[in-house]
Design a protein around this motif. Structure first.
Motif, PDB file in Angstrom:
ATOM      1  N   CYS A 159      -4.819   4.201  -0.272  1.00 58.65           N
ATOM      2  CA  CYS A 159      -4.813   3.332  -1.323  1.00 58.65           C
ATOM      3  C   CYS A 159      -5.050   1.600  -0.879  1.00 58.65           C
ATOM      4  CB  CYS A 159      -3.490   3.406  -2.285  1.00 58.65           C
ATOM      5  SG  CYS A 159      -2.118   2.439  -1.842  1.00 58.65           S
TER       6      CYS A 159
ATOM      7  N   ARG B  72       0.706  -1.063  -0.041  1.00 55.86           N
ATOM      8  CA  ARG B  72       0.158   0.013   0.151  1.00 55.86           C
ATOM      9  C   ARG B  72       0.909   1.167   0.156  1.00 55.86           C
ATOM     10  NH1 ARG B  72      -3.658   1.541   3.688  1.00 55.86           N
ATOM     11  NH2 ARG B  72      -2.089   0.971   5.308  1.00 55.86           N
TER      12      ARG B  72
ATOM     13  N   GLU C  18      -6.476  -3.851  -5.309  1.00 48.32           N
ATOM     14  CA  GLU C  18      -6.649  -3.503  -6.543  1.00 48.32           C
ATOM     15  C   GLU C  18      -5.947  -4.526  -7.351  1.00 48.32           C
ATOM     16  OE1 GLU C  18      -5.332   0.394  -7.742  1.00 48.32           O
ATOM     17  OE2 GLU C  18      -5.550   1.337  -5.595  1.00 48.32           O
TER      18      GLU C  18
END
Length: 171
Positions: free
Chosen positions: A69, A64, A161
């Motif tokens: 994020c 991260r 992600e």
């Protein structure tokens, strides 16, 4: 921080055209019609160089970069004129203190957007690398870099992600 000189089995990659025609580098291309706002956003984005850094036991580096994020494999931006391989190695070292050897180009993902009734196009490319740590000391040192957190994972964390190519490194 460890050595950030280019250590790679893939050589320097200044542009994706140098990878076209190579049997060992799959290309994934997608084109979408978008609105003006989306077009402008994509046109302003740099290319990226996601990296699946794998230890001898098969764990993958996930990090991260900021407090807001989500977890993801390292995925640095590549500025115009910057080499993909060099950017990938430099960024991992800056963020985690780990030097890496790039082992292969695993693929290229090319996303092109265009406006309906307009000839303009904008493309964002992702050159995905596999890599291994340069030394047996594989503890990420986020204090030495800019990342908020980094670690070795056998499975991608929930809600992570997924930059293009992420699934190549996780079952």
């Amino acid at each position: 921080m460890e050595n950030t000189s280019e250590t790679t089995d893939v050589g320097p990659i200044a542009d994706i055209e140098s990878l076209h025609g190579r049997d060992d580098v799959p290309f994934h291309e997608q084109t979408d019609l978008v609105d003006d706002e989306t077009f402008d956003v994509v046109a302003d984005l740099d290319d990226m160089a996601p990296i699946g850094v794998t230890t001898d036991d098969g764990s993958i580096l996930v990090m991260r970069v900021t407090d807001t994020c989500r977890w993801k494999i390292p995925a640095p931006s590549v500025a115009p004129g910057e080499g993909y391989a060099k950017a990938a190695q430099r960024w991992v070292a800056e963020q985690t203190g780990l030097g890496v050897t790039l082992d292969a180009v695993e693929g290229v993902w090319s996303y092109t957007v265009r406006l309906e009734n307009d000839d303009r196009k904008a493309t964002r490319n992702f050159v995905v690398f596999s890599a291994t740590p340069e030394t047996s000391s594989t503890t990420p040192n986020v204090e030495a870099g800019d990342a908020v957190d980094a670690g070795w994972f056998d499975a991608l964390p929930e809600n992570a992600e997924r930059p293009p190519g992420t699934d190549l490194f996780f079952d």
